[in-house]
Scaffold this active site. Sequence first.
Site, PDB file in Angstrom:
ATOM      1  N   SER A 190       3.804  -2.223  10.224  1.00  0.00           N
ATOM      2  CA  SER A 190       5.262  -2.250  10.405  1.00  0.00           C
ATOM      3  C   SER A 190       5.898  -3.588  10.033  1.00  0.00           C
ATOM      4  O   SER A 190       6.838  -4.032  10.682  1.00  0.00           O
ATOM      5  CB  SER A 190       5.633  -1.855  11.845  1.00  0.00           C
ATOM      6  OG  SER A 190       5.207  -0.525  12.103  1.00  0.00           O
TER       7      SER A 190
ATOM      8  N   HIS B 294      -9.432   1.035   5.065  1.00  0.00           N
ATOM      9  CA  HIS B 294      -8.134   1.216   5.740  1.00  0.00           C
ATOM     10  C   HIS B 294      -8.346   2.140   6.941  1.00  0.00           C
ATOM     11  O   HIS B 294      -9.160   3.067   6.885  1.00  0.00           O
ATOM     12  CB  HIS B 294      -7.118   1.824   4.769  1.00  0.00           C
ATOM     13  CG  HIS B 294      -5.728   1.799   5.328  1.00  0.00           C
ATOM     14  ND1 HIS B 294      -5.293   2.724   6.241  1.00  0.00           N
ATOM     15  CD2 HIS B 294      -4.713   0.923   5.142  1.00  0.00           C
ATOM     16  CE1 HIS B 294      -4.042   2.419   6.586  1.00  0.00           C
ATOM     17  NE2 HIS B 294      -3.671   1.341   5.943  1.00  0.00           N
TER      18      HIS B 294
ATOM     19  N   GLU C  35      -5.026  -5.047  10.546  1.00  0.00           N
ATOM     20  CA  GLU C  35      -4.004  -4.030  10.745  1.00  0.00           C
ATOM     21  C   GLU C  35      -4.272  -3.298  12.050  1.00  0.00           C
ATOM     22  O   GLU C  35      -5.100  -2.373  12.094  1.00  0.00           O
ATOM     23  CB  GLU C  35      -4.030  -3.015   9.595  1.00  0.00           C
ATOM     24  CG  GLU C  35      -3.774  -3.609   8.232  1.00  0.00           C
ATOM     25  CD  GLU C  35      -3.231  -2.566   7.251  1.00  0.00           C
ATOM     26  OE1 GLU C  35      -2.143  -2.778   6.749  1.00  0.00           O
ATOM     27  OE2 GLU C  35      -3.900  -1.543   7.035  1.00  0.00           O
TER      28      GLU C  35
ATOM     29  N   ASN D 106       0.865  -1.180   0.000  1.00  0.00           N
ATOM     30  CA  ASN D 106       0.000   0.000   0.000  1.00  0.00           C
ATOM     31  C   ASN D 106       0.903   1.232   0.000  1.00  0.00           C
ATOM     32  O   ASN D 106       1.529   1.542   0.999  1.00  0.00           O
ATOM     33  CB  ASN D 106      -0.892  -0.026   1.256  1.00  0.00           C
ATOM     34  CG  ASN D 106      -1.724   1.232   1.406  1.00  0.00           C
ATOM     35  OD1 ASN D 106      -1.761   2.068   0.506  1.00  0.00           O
ATOM     36  ND2 ASN D 106      -2.396   1.367   2.538  1.00  0.00           N
TER      37      ASN D 106
HETATM   38  P1  13P Z   1       3.232   0.318   7.643  1.00  0.00           P
HETATM   39  O1  13P Z   1       3.754  -0.960   7.038  1.00  0.00           O
HETATM   40  O2  13P Z   1       3.946   1.539   7.154  1.00  0.00           O
HETATM   41  O3  13P Z   1       3.151   0.233   9.130  1.00  0.00           O
HETATM   42  O4  13P Z   1       1.722   0.506   7.117  1.00  0.00           O
HETATM   43  C1  13P Z   1       0.840  -0.557   7.177  1.00  0.00           C
HETATM   44  C2  13P Z   1      -0.387  -0.202   6.425  1.00  0.00           C
HETATM   45  O5  13P Z   1      -1.137   0.661   6.829  1.00  0.00           O
HETATM   46  C3  13P Z   1      -0.658  -0.909   5.172  1.00  0.00           C
HETATM   47  O6  13P Z   1      -1.945  -0.671   4.728  1.00  0.00           O
END
Ligand code: 13P
Length: 251
Positions: free
Chosen positions: A212, A95, A167, A9
């Site tokens: 992350s 999201h 997430e 993403n």
């Molecule tokens: P990060 O991998 O930067 O933490 O973001 C995760 C994310 O929101 C993917 O949709």
Amino acid sequence: MRRPMVAGNWKMHGTRASVAELIEGLANLALPNGVDVAVFPSNLHISLVVDCLEGQSIAVGAQNSAHEAGQGALTGEISPTQLADAGCRLVLVGHSERRQIMGESNKVLSRKFAAAQESGLTPVLCIGETLEQRQAGKTLEVVGQQLDSIIEELGIDAFVNAVIAYEPVWAIGTGLTASPEQAQEVHAAIRAQLAEENSEVAQGVRLLYGGSVKAANAVELFGMPDIDGGLIGGASLNADEFGAIVRAAGN
Ligand code: 13P
């Protein structure tokens, strides 16, 4: 057997020049055959990415789409039909940045989910709890409600052709990753909730972890039984790092 998936993403990142460079890096990666790979550029760059990845096995998706499938008078929005026409195969729905910053409700997200499927796109439903909710012991309740709102509106069959990304909001862009055990606990709960409605659908749906993820922690996360890959933010902006994460899913 579920086929693993790793998706990048790109959020609101990139210029034409940096996107072209990133795609060139992706095109040169030796990616394993057994993993589905997708990237989600900004809407502005979708056509560029679709054109440059022609002939490659990397799918392109959008980060958001309108709650109506067809075209119409809806200034500033892009319909999922238009995204499909532009070469997209997937779209993120819900999201946390859209839920929290743009105020998207479960109600509107179920319409977006349905409109995406109606247009031939595969929705990637994003769900997850905030730090406050986790600390209050409400993780499974919050995630369960986000999932339930789609099941209630659209029925369990809506997950025959969909992907779910867990997430945790506190892990997004913070460098804090859920431990493999923490992530597995939630993934198992999501699958159990789906199985209450239909065990075959529950066994088939891919559950990605996001927050992350890096090459350094991907192997452990993807090694958990209910984690079928990842939705990658920051680390997906570096082709080599992203490639290493994809290979971790292929192990
Ligand atoms: P990060 O991998 O930067 O933490 O973001 C995760 C994310 O929101 C993917 O949709």
